[in-house]
Design an enzyme around this catalytic site. Structure first.
Site, PDB file in Angstrom:
ATOM      1  N   GLU B  52       0.813  -1.221   0.000  1.00  0.00           N
ATOM      2  CA  GLU B  52       0.000   0.000   0.000  1.00  0.00           C
ATOM      3  C   GLU B  52       0.847   1.271   0.000  1.00  0.00           C
ATOM      4  O   GLU B  52       0.426   2.313  -0.506  1.00  0.00           O
ATOM      5  CB  GLU B  52      -0.967   0.005   1.189  1.00  0.00           C
ATOM      6  CG  GLU B  52      -2.100  -1.023   1.077  1.00  0.00           C
ATOM      7  CD  GLU B  52      -1.723  -2.415   1.559  1.00  0.00           C
ATOM      8  OE1 GLU B  52      -0.530  -2.659   1.858  1.00  0.00           O
ATOM      9  OE2 GLU B  52      -2.624  -3.267   1.647  1.00  0.00           O
ATOM     10  N   PHE B 114     -11.149  -8.135  13.814  1.00  0.00           N
ATOM     11  CA  PHE B 114     -10.073  -8.539  12.911  1.00  0.00           C
ATOM     12  C   PHE B 114      -9.788  -7.411  11.910  1.00  0.00           C
ATOM     13  O   PHE B 114     -10.690  -6.896  11.274  1.00  0.00           O
ATOM     14  CB  PHE B 114     -10.457  -9.830  12.166  1.00  0.00           C
ATOM     15  CG  PHE B 114      -9.390 -10.255  11.193  1.00  0.00           C
ATOM     16  CD1 PHE B 114      -8.121 -10.607  11.635  1.00  0.00           C
ATOM     17  CD2 PHE B 114      -9.640 -10.271   9.834  1.00  0.00           C
ATOM     18  CE1 PHE B 114      -7.135 -10.982  10.746  1.00  0.00           C
ATOM     19  CE2 PHE B 114      -8.648 -10.653   8.929  1.00  0.00           C
ATOM     20  CZ  PHE B 114      -7.386 -11.006   9.398  1.00  0.00           C
ATOM     21  N   GLN B 115      -8.528  -7.047  11.824  1.00  0.00           N
ATOM     22  CA  GLN B 115      -8.060  -5.971  10.941  1.00  0.00           C
ATOM     23  C   GLN B 115      -8.740  -4.633  11.240  1.00  0.00           C
ATOM     24  O   GLN B 115      -8.950  -3.826  10.345  1.00  0.00           O
ATOM     25  CB  GLN B 115      -8.208  -6.357   9.468  1.00  0.00           C
ATOM     26  CG  GLN B 115      -7.297  -7.536   9.134  1.00  0.00           C
ATOM     27  CD  GLN B 115      -7.087  -7.754   7.658  1.00  0.00           C
ATOM     28  OE1 GLN B 115      -7.978  -7.512   6.853  1.00  0.00           O
ATOM     29  NE2 GLN B 115      -5.905  -8.229   7.286  1.00  0.00           N
ATOM     30  N   LYS B 164     -17.528  -1.584   6.304  1.00  0.00           N
ATOM     31  CA  LYS B 164     -18.025  -2.511   5.292  1.00  0.00           C
ATOM     32  C   LYS B 164     -19.550  -2.508   5.197  1.00  0.00           C
ATOM     33  O   LYS B 164     -20.101  -2.614   4.102  1.00  0.00           O
ATOM     34  CB  LYS B 164     -17.509  -3.922   5.617  1.00  0.00           C
ATOM     35  CG  LYS B 164     -17.566  -4.859   4.413  1.00  0.00           C
ATOM     36  CD  LYS B 164     -16.869  -6.179   4.698  1.00  0.00           C
ATOM     37  CE  LYS B 164     -16.956  -7.107   3.507  1.00  0.00           C
ATOM     38  NZ  LYS B 164     -16.328  -8.424   3.771  1.00  0.00           N
ATOM     39  N   MET B 482      24.381   9.119   1.753  1.00  0.00           N
ATOM     40  CA  MET B 482      24.193  10.376   2.469  1.00  0.00           C
ATOM     41  C   MET B 482      24.495  10.201   3.964  1.00  0.00           C
ATOM     42  O   MET B 482      25.055  11.095   4.600  1.00  0.00           O
ATOM     43  CB  MET B 482      22.760  10.876   2.267  1.00  0.00           C
ATOM     44  CG  MET B 482      22.538  12.288   2.758  1.00  0.00           C
ATOM     45  SD  MET B 482      23.661  13.468   1.981  1.00  0.00           S
ATOM     46  CE  MET B 482      22.632  14.076   0.638  1.00  0.00           C
TER      47      MET B 482
HETATM   48  C1  LIG Z   1      12.618   5.621   5.075  1.00  0.00           C
HETATM   49  C2  LIG Z   1      13.904   6.298   5.389  1.00  0.00           C
HETATM   50  N1  LIG Z   1      14.758   5.751   6.287  1.00  0.00           N
HETATM   51  C3  LIG Z   1      15.933   6.363   6.554  1.00  0.00           C
HETATM   52  C4  LIG Z   1      16.278   7.537   5.942  1.00  0.00           C
HETATM   53  C5  LIG Z   1      17.602   8.233   6.274  1.00  0.00           C
HETATM   54  N2  LIG Z   1      18.450   8.272   5.051  1.00  0.00           N
HETATM   55  C6  LIG Z   1      18.540   9.368   4.280  1.00  0.00           C
HETATM   56  S1  LIG Z   1      19.506   9.149   2.935  1.00  0.00           S
HETATM   57  C7  LIG Z   1      19.877   7.566   3.395  1.00  0.00           C
HETATM   58  C8  LIG Z   1      20.766   6.713   2.556  1.00  0.00           C
HETATM   59  C9  LIG Z   1      20.207   6.460   1.218  1.00  0.00           C
HETATM   60  O1  LIG Z   1      21.029   5.512   0.558  1.00  0.00           O
HETATM   61  P1  LIG Z   1      20.872   5.289  -0.983  1.00  0.00           P
HETATM   62  O2  LIG Z   1      19.443   5.133  -1.338  1.00  0.00           O
HETATM   63  O3  LIG Z   1      21.773   4.193  -1.417  1.00  0.00           O
HETATM   64  O4  LIG Z   1      21.311   6.689  -1.595  1.00  0.00           O
HETATM   65  P2  LIG Z   1      22.771   7.383  -1.640  1.00  0.00           P
HETATM   66  O5  LIG Z   1      22.797   8.393  -0.554  1.00  0.00           O
HETATM   67  O6  LIG Z   1      23.783   6.305  -1.448  1.00  0.00           O
HETATM   68  O7  LIG Z   1      22.829   8.007  -2.982  1.00  0.00           O
HETATM   69  C10 LIG Z   1      19.230   7.252   4.597  1.00  0.00           C
HETATM   70  C11 LIG Z   1      19.339   5.965   5.286  1.00  0.00           C
HETATM   71  C12 LIG Z   1      15.330   8.080   5.037  1.00  0.00           C
HETATM   72  N3  LIG Z   1      15.554   9.240   4.416  1.00  0.00           N
HETATM   73  N4  LIG Z   1      14.177   7.442   4.760  1.00  0.00           N
END
Ligand SMILES: Cc1ncc(C[n+]2csc(CCOP(=O)(O)OP(=O)(O)O)c2C)c(N)n1
Ligand SMILES: [Mg+2]
Lengths: 186, 584
Positions: B52, B114-115, B164, B482
């Site tokens: 979803e 349920f749900q 429902k 990042m």
């Molecule tokens: C759902 C979620 N969890 C954690 C983060 C924190 N976060 C931001 S950028 C990143 C790394 C992303 O890695 P990747 O997709 O390989 O991109 P890159 O920075 O390597 O280009 C994380 C863990 C986030 N933004 N969203």
């Protein structure tokens, strides 16, 4: 700052125009919020305050127009002028909110709260409690040989003062309604 | 005109009457009556997702690329809770969505059936508005109100929770024209006096800058057209937030590039040094302002926004103008034209001279390599090889997202879909599918990081099933890039859990999904590989193995002002102070 002396505030019609937007002083404001009395509307308002870290000092709500399903929520809140403006703008953004009034800046208002005090005691303390209640124009709405329940109406300050006086005289329980408020005059 | 029908049929009828063509959804017990109605008609297309969250991001991609609301259908309980991230994402980025969730029958609500989940309770803070409909006679009106609220004023997601028994029961249906929507009418017309002040400011400004945001895109194509006319006629420089890219063309002569934490040097210094800042539909987000106390200290600030709560929320402004950006721009153009379209030409020339100096910094420069693919190089090649095509870009979240914003140029609005406010990894793949559903003939590319992409990779099944030829361009650094960059700059190079071990073989993964996989790790082969991706008539997973330790610059470290930007050659160790480290 603009050399054009442009109005300040979240809307150019805001009463906040008149106050210093950078002031760091924390002010208490009484807001009247007119809402559709639909399911969840109070949760929406309260959730806004908790979610954004605003204070609620007092909150009352009741349907005031049964046909139109309108409720009036009265909130007493605290914050710097900028925070108060933000609270009003955030409230105004909620879909079921029709009007937001800041009674603290929109002119004089009457604010009243009702409270019930249960005071237990005998002898001199009991007599003193009754005497003070008279001075405060509190009514006795329940009594036993060892206790009274007083009903008192007034401003927050008056009720706080009464509570302070009752404490040493055997105050055991308090129920307060929160503030209801209306602007004075038309 | 009122007609009797079941609640389930009303849902489908209301969607048709609202002009909905596509619904992204996933069935379950509590929405079976609605799915039964969907089965018995051909006007509305249903896209079966794999999760979803994917449905909501697809609807966001659909909405952002068309300007129309995206529609989602999910079941009760886990179906609704899986939608929460997407709803929050759409709320933060002001994307219009109508999400319909099933609920246990009214007589079971509150029994931990349920749900059963308190869906309106859970989604109250992450929707613009939501409803639990307990009476079939109220359903039609609520559905029409939902579309009105999602799309008017500042757009956003709304949710209707439908038990429902309400779907099974019969009630009276009425069309959109009869729905009461009167009291929610956000102001769109600005005050003439405020527009007149803006014009005066435009006429006399010595160092002006336009700072535009997602509001210009949300306002519609007319806002972008008016913006282009005003920028080009005034000769003022213009920068944009991540959300606003494409409103003004990257090839336009006023364009400074994106601003903010990873924005361009010239854009950030123009913001810092300007004497007139005209904010159009942006919200002074912390990624934009840096340290508040030092934000653009000498400027007169104008803020045009449709949402009064955006005004003075973060930055105190001198001239607030509440209204629709497109309407305000048209009014400003008219008033400015009536007064002879004057600007302070001599001062402007000097200001541009200063900006040209800043541009010489060449802030996006990076050390090229013949041995490994630099992520910036990969994006430059992607840009060069797709320029001039009817191209839509989505992204995931991370370094690759910022590089995409820096290195790809957008010439038109609604062509750039990215998760800005919430920064949701896993947004890009489903969003690309939603975009492709809306624009079947267009080239749709998701610029991804390998870690983000894995978060919703199940949607590749959706892409294959519905033959959406989306291109998944994964800049694979085998790192949470990042996060790794921040650990390098802020946490003493202690790379705690920021690399991806045991990554899948993306080419085999593509084959497993029944689509094409391409791998490239040599700069010399990159053009050919990208062309193979573009030429393939179907979805592609492109595993672009890039330099693992590249950092994204420029960067304004958290807690620093615009004029203390780190550039690529900067000595970065210790660049961020303890105070900044607490910020995200
Ligand atoms: C759902 C979620 N969890 C954690 C983060 C924190 N976060 C931001 S950028 C990143 C790394 C992303 O890695 P990747 O997709 O390989 O991109 P890159 O920075 O390597 O280009 C994380 C863990 C986030 N933004 N969203
Ligand atoms: Mg990565």
């Amino acid at each position: 700052m603009s050399a054009l002396n442009i109005k300040k505030g979240s809307t150019s019609h805001s009463a906040y125009d008149l106050r210093d937007p950078h002031a760091e002083v924390v002010e208490s404001h009484t807001l009247a919020v007119l809402v559709d009395n639909e399911a969840g509307v109070l949760a929406r308002v309260i959730g806004l305050f908790s979610g954004r870290g605003y204070n609620i000092d007092s909150l009352t709500v009741a349907e005031i127009d049964h046909k139109g399903h309108r409720s009036r929520i009265t909130v007493v809140t605290r914050g710097t002028p900028a925070v108060i403006e933000q609270i009003k703008a955030q409230l105004g953004r909620l879909v079921p909110v029709h009007e937001v009034h800041d009674l603290t800046v929109e002119g004089a208002a009457v604010e009243r709260e009702l409270a019930l005090f249960k005071v237990r005691g005998t002898g001199d303390k009991r007599i003193e409690a009754l005497r003070l209640a008279e001075i405060f124009r509190a009514n006795v709405v329940d009594s036993t040989l060892e206790s009274f329940v007083f009903e008192i109406t007034g401003t927050i300050e008056k009720i706080d003062a009464f509570a302070e006086l009752m404490r040493p005289l055997g105050l055991v329980d308090v129920a307060r309604t929160g503030v209801a408020a209306l602007p004075r005059g038309f | 005109m009122q007609r009797q029908m079941t609640g389930a049929r009303m849902v489908v009828q209301a969607l048709k009457d609202q002009g909905v063509e596509v619904v992204f959804g996933y069935p379950g017990g509590a929405v079976l009556p609605i799915y039964d109605e969907i089965f018995q008609q051909n006007d509305i297309r249903h896209i079966l997702v794999r999760h979803e969250q994917g449905a909501v991001h697809m609807a966001e991609g659909y909405a952002r690329s068309t300007g129309k609301p995206g529609v989602v259908l999910v079941t009760s309980g886990p179906g609704a809770t899986n939608a929460v991230t997407g709803l929050t994402d759409a709320l933060m980025d002001s994307i219009p969505l109508v999400v319909l969730s099933g609920q246990v029958p009214t007589f079971m609500i509150g029994t931990d059936g349920f749900q059963e989940a308190d869906t309106v309770g859970i989604t109250r803070p992450c929707t613009k508005h939501n409803w639990l409909v307990k009476d079939t006679d109220r359903l039609a009106e609520t559905l029409h109100q939902a579309f009105h609220i999602a799309t008017s004023g500042r757009p956003g997601p709304v949710l209707i929770d439908i038990p429902k028994d309400v779907q099974f029961a019969t009630g009276s249906y009425s069309g959109p024209a009869e729905a009461r929507v009167s009291h929610y009418r956000p102001r769109t017309e600005p005050e003439a006096e405020a527009v007149a002040r803006l014009v005066e400011l435009i006429e006399t400004a010595e160092r002006p800058v336009f700072y535009t945001g997602g509001g210009v895109i949300n306002s519609g194509p007319a806002a972008s057209r008016a913006l282009r006319e005003l920028v080009d006629a005034t000769g003022f420089p213009i920068t944009s937030t991540l959300m606003g890219l494409g409103a003004y063309p990257a090839s336009g002569k006023g364009w400074l590039g994106m601003l903010g934490m990873h924005g361009l040097y010239e854009a950030n210094l123009a913001m810092h040094g300007c004497d007139l800042m005209i904010n159009l539909g942006a919200r002074f987000d912390d990624r934009i302002t840096g340290r508040i106390a030092d934000f653009s200290p000498r400027s007169t600030k104008v803020h045009v926004d449709i949402d009064p709560s955006s005004i003075n929320k973060v930055i105190h402004v001198d001239l607030p103008i509440i209204g629709d950006v497109g309407t305000v721009l048209a009014a400003a153009l008219e008033a400015w034209t009536a007064r002879g379209r004057r600007v302070n030409g001599a001062a402007l020339q000097k200001w541009w001279g200063q900006i040209e100096q800043w541009k010489l910094k060449n802030c996006l420069a990076y050390a090229p390599s013949k041995a490994t693919i630099k992520p910036q190089y990969a994006l430059q090649r992607l840009e060069a090889l797709t320029k001039g095509r009817d191209r839509y870009i989505t992204t995931e979240v991370g370094q690759h997202q910022m590089w995409a914003a820096q290195f790809l140029g957008f010439e038109a609005p609604n062509r750039w879909m990215t998760s800005g406010g919430l920064g949701t990894m896993g947004y890009g793949l489903p969003a690309s599918i939603g975009v492709q559903i809306a624009h079947p003939e267009a080239l749709v590319i998701n610029v991804a990081g390998e870690a983000s992409w894995l978060m919703n990779m199940q949607e590749m099944g959706t892409a294959v099933q519905f033959r959406t030829p989306v291109k998944q361009f994964i800049l694979n650094n085998e790192r949470l890039g990042m996060v790794r960059q921040w650990q390098q700059l802020l946490h003493g190079e202690r790379y705690s859990h920021s690399w991806s071990e045991s990554l899948p073989d993306f080419v085999k993964l593509a084959e497993a999904f029944g689509c094409k996989g391409i791998r490239c790790d040599n700069p010399a082969d990159l053009d050919e590989a990208i062309l193979a991706m573009l030429d393939h008539d179907g979805p592609v997973i492109f595993d672009c193995l890039v330099e693992k330790h590249e950092n994204c610059f420029p960067m304004i470290p958290s807690g620093k002002p615009h004029n203390e930007m780190l550039l690529g050659d900067a000595a970065v160790a210790g660049a961020i102070e303890a105070g900044g480290a607490v910020l995200v």
